[in-house]
Enzyme design. Sequence first.
Site, mmCIF file in Angstrom:
data_model
loop_
_atom_site.group_PDB
_atom_site.id
_atom_site.type_symbol
_atom_site.label_atom_id
_atom_site.label_comp_id
_atom_site.label_asym_id
_atom_site.label_seq_id
_atom_site.Cartn_x
_atom_site.Cartn_y
_atom_site.Cartn_z
ATOM 1 N N ASP A 1 35.668 -11.051 -39.059
ATOM 2 C CA ASP A 1 37.064 -10.707 -39.129
ATOM 3 C C ASP A 1 37.964 -11.551 -40.121
ATOM 4 O O ASP A 1 37.988 -13.025 -39.870
ATOM 5 C CB ASP A 1 37.858 -10.905 -37.658
ATOM 6 C CG ASP A 1 39.064 -10.372 -37.653
ATOM 7 O OD1 ASP A 1 39.893 -10.119 -38.749
ATOM 8 O OD2 ASP A 1 39.675 -9.924 -36.368
ATOM 9 N N ASP B 1 43.279 -7.343 -43.492
ATOM 10 C CA ASP B 1 42.753 -7.902 -42.079
ATOM 11 C C ASP B 1 41.738 -6.837 -41.742
ATOM 12 O O ASP B 1 42.001 -6.009 -41.171
ATOM 13 C CB ASP B 1 43.875 -7.854 -41.188
ATOM 14 C CG ASP B 1 43.309 -8.229 -39.656
ATOM 15 O OD1 ASP B 1 42.497 -8.904 -39.741
ATOM 16 O OD2 ASP B 1 44.217 -8.233 -38.771
ATOM 17 N N HIS C 1 47.614 -3.356 -34.760
ATOM 18 C CA HIS C 1 49.124 -3.900 -34.723
ATOM 19 C C HIS C 1 49.532 -3.648 -36.243
ATOM 20 O O HIS C 1 48.879 -3.113 -37.161
ATOM 21 C CB HIS C 1 48.944 -5.753 -34.936
ATOM 22 C CG HIS C 1 48.102 -6.185 -35.718
ATOM 23 N ND1 HIS C 1 48.059 -6.472 -36.857
ATOM 24 C CD2 HIS C 1 46.519 -6.499 -35.322
ATOM 25 C CE1 HIS C 1 46.979 -6.942 -37.281
ATOM 26 N NE2 HIS C 1 46.201 -7.114 -36.552
ATOM 27 N N HIS D 1 49.987 -10.234 -38.183
ATOM 28 C CA HIS D 1 50.616 -9.310 -36.866
ATOM 29 C C HIS D 1 52.023 -9.283 -37.422
ATOM 30 O O HIS D 1 52.976 -10.060 -37.125
ATOM 31 C CB HIS D 1 50.368 -10.116 -35.794
ATOM 32 C CG HIS D 1 48.809 -10.129 -35.208
ATOM 33 N ND1 HIS D 1 48.620 -10.789 -33.937
ATOM 34 C CD2 HIS D 1 47.878 -9.749 -35.710
ATOM 35 C CE1 HIS D 1 47.269 -10.712 -33.779
ATOM 36 N NE2 HIS D 1 46.774 -10.031 -34.969
ATOM 37 N N GLU E 1 41.404 -1.295 -35.074
ATOM 38 C CA GLU E 1 40.420 -2.198 -34.537
ATOM 39 C C GLU E 1 39.825 -2.161 -33.400
ATOM 40 O O GLU E 1 39.992 -3.192 -32.365
ATOM 41 C CB GLU E 1 40.573 -3.652 -34.971
ATOM 42 C CG GLU E 1 42.319 -3.898 -34.488
ATOM 43 C CD GLU E 1 42.555 -5.366 -34.789
ATOM 44 O OE1 GLU E 1 41.726 -6.332 -34.517
ATOM 45 O OE2 GLU E 1 43.647 -5.685 -35.220
ATOM 46 N N ARG F 1 33.439 -5.419 -33.826
ATOM 47 C CA ARG F 1 34.713 -4.868 -33.968
ATOM 48 C C ARG F 1 34.689 -4.276 -35.208
ATOM 49 O O ARG F 1 33.972 -4.868 -36.094
ATOM 50 C CB ARG F 1 35.744 -5.934 -33.893
ATOM 51 C CG ARG F 1 37.206 -5.464 -34.185
ATOM 52 C CD ARG F 1 38.201 -6.501 -33.639
ATOM 53 N NE ARG F 1 38.035 -7.759 -34.362
ATOM 54 C CZ ARG F 1 37.658 -8.794 -33.718
ATOM 55 N NH1 ARG F 1 37.237 -8.841 -32.501
ATOM 56 N NH2 ARG F 1 37.834 -10.090 -34.431
#
Length: 439
Positions: free
Chosen positions: A261, A272, A355, A362, A385, A406
């Site tokens: 990640d 991200d 998000h 974030h 995600e 993920r």
Amino acid sequence: MQDSATVRRERARRRKNLMRAIGKDSIAIIPAAPVKSRSRDTDYTYRQDSDFYYLTGFLEPESVAVLISGRKAAEYILFCRERDELMETWNGRRLGVDRAPEVLDADDAFPIDDIDEILPGLLEGRERVFYSMGRETLFDNRIIGWINQLKSKSRSGGSVPSEFVSLDYHLHDMRLYKSRAELALLRKAARLSAAGHIAAMKRCEPGCMEYQLEAELISTYRNAGAEHSFLPIVGGGANGCILHYTENNMELSDGDMVLIDSGAEWQGYAGDISRSFPVNGRFSEAQRELYEIVLEANLAAISKAVVGNHWNDPHEAAVRVITKGLIRLGILKGELRKLIKEEEYRRFFMHRTGHWLGLDVHDVGDYKVDEKWRALEPGMVLTIEPGLYIPDASDVPKRYRNTGIRVEDNVIVTDAEPEVITSAVPKSVDEIEALMAAS
Ligand code: GLY
Ligand code: MN
Ligand code: MN
């Protein structure tokens, strides 16, 4: 580096809009991020505060922007460091007070060392102070000090602001809707993030270390002049089940999955991305079964990131796919509706599906309005995600244990289909295996 005329016009528009939103008789105070010490005489890499950067484009610490709506003399005032040959030799160049109006379009600029003398005078006669209290205690205390200074003086006539209002409500709502220029920066951050992930995937083989994949990510970003938008997470095997794992110091083993990640930051804007793949480049049957569920959840959630839906629709779609999949694999037992209602999936999928994304990873912006999930609108940018994290637990079939997966993409909500700006990194089983086989 000086911003282009277009970017400067856009920043000026933001300041105008903010001043209109807070109304006349108000003053907004926006400090730069403080420098943070890492160890004796060395600091953490400086990162400008996102609100301050959004409004000023200025990257130096020890600065404060002040917006005074409707003030005749000057509405936008900047406090910054003065030029200083000795300090600049040691610590780097400074814009200086004299050049700030011309370069940053401030109506007026003053030395930061004079702020204690000047700021109380700017507060005088204003009714409301807009400021984000509670982020930096030291600066909070200075504001209180200026108000107190004014109060003691006001006994001889001046007026003191009577209301303190959080700046976040107006400013963060503005930041939630990205302009064309911001979307272009986010696309570039996504492209660089994708390139980092591809380099790490190519580098991966049994026996290499988690930090060696981290090095691929960071070197890809730095070679392009970007930064990392947060500390990369590179977790092999059971480490993939630790959501914020950043030690990245273990060997990657044949037969395990690895979860990465990571994202690049380009001119302040974050990428991200998460991808999960087998260390040896070939999915085992069990890994493929789990992976296909997360991938399906990712695709189902993305398809819900459209105008007309609300913030929680993608999450609800992901939860449904994940819960169904867990039943199919015998990890959860029971009836779909009941398992979803009782949130049984949360043992294996314990975070939300995304998000907001922007200057902050974030990013700011409310997820609910009047206690209802927010409607998705064009120009909003979010991550999708979903994940599955199967612990080493005796009630879970052995073949699935110690696997963290993920699949995270960055998505722009548009008038039409969702725009997935991170699609350059392979995410189907076949694409991942093909890329890893070729390297
Ligand atoms: N990297 C943090 C997140 O995915 O939200
Ligand atoms: Mn992430
Ligand atoms: Mn994320």
